[in-house]
Write a protein that holds these residues in place. Sequence first.
Motif, PDB file in Angstrom:
ATOM      1  N   SER A  65      -2.951   0.443   0.872  1.00  0.00           N
ATOM      2  CA  SER A  65      -1.653   0.439   0.191  1.00  0.00           C
ATOM      3  C   SER A  65      -1.752  -0.458  -1.040  1.00  0.00           C
ATOM      4  O   SER A  65      -2.712  -1.215  -1.199  1.00  0.00           O
ATOM      5  N   GLU A  66      -0.756  -0.391  -1.905  1.00  0.00           N
ATOM      6  CA  GLU A  66      -0.749  -1.251  -3.086  1.00  0.00           C
ATOM      7  C   GLU A  66      -0.814  -2.722  -2.701  1.00  0.00           C
ATOM      8  O   GLU A  66      -1.541  -3.501  -3.325  1.00  0.00           O
ATOM      9  N   ALA A  83      -8.818   0.858  -6.684  1.00  0.00           N
ATOM     10  CA  ALA A  83      -7.652   1.163  -5.833  1.00  0.00           C
ATOM     11  C   ALA A  83      -7.751   2.560  -5.238  1.00  0.00           C
ATOM     12  O   ALA A  83      -7.348   2.786  -4.091  1.00  0.00           O
TER      13      ALA A  83
END
Length: 135
Positions: A65-66, A83
Motif C-alpha cells: 500500500s502507499e 512502488a
Amino acid sequence: MPEFVCAGRLFRVVSFAASHRQLVLRSDATLIDGTTTRVEVHFGHVELMLLKPVYEKGLHVRLASETEFAVLRDRHDLAADDASATWMIDPGGGGFVVSGTPSWREAVRRFEDPSLFDFSVPWPPDFPAEWGTVD
C-alpha cells in the motif's frame, strides 16, 4: 488490487539464484495441512527482499500500500519507481520483495519432483496444473 492468497499452508524459501535474481517460495503437500498439491511462487528480477525462511500460515502476495511503501522507502532507501514493484508476501505484512511481477503455479507433485519453475522444461506441462501471475 492484484494479489495471490494461499492461506493455511506452510511455505518456505526453496531457491534464490543471485546470478539470475530469482526467488522461489514453495508449499509442498503435507498431511499436516491436508493438502495434495504443491504451490510455488516465483519472483524474477529481484532487487531487494526481506524474508523469513518459513511462512507457517500461508502467503498473501500483493503490492505494498502507499503507507507500507512509504515506510519501506524510508527504511530501505527505495526509489519512488519501486512502488509498482514492491510486493508484500505474508498476511501480517512483514516480509516483502522488490521484483518483477510474481507468478504462481500449482500441481500434484511428489516432494522429490523438480520445481514447477524448472525453466529447462516446456510449460504448460503434460500433467494437470494451474498457474497465473499477480497482476
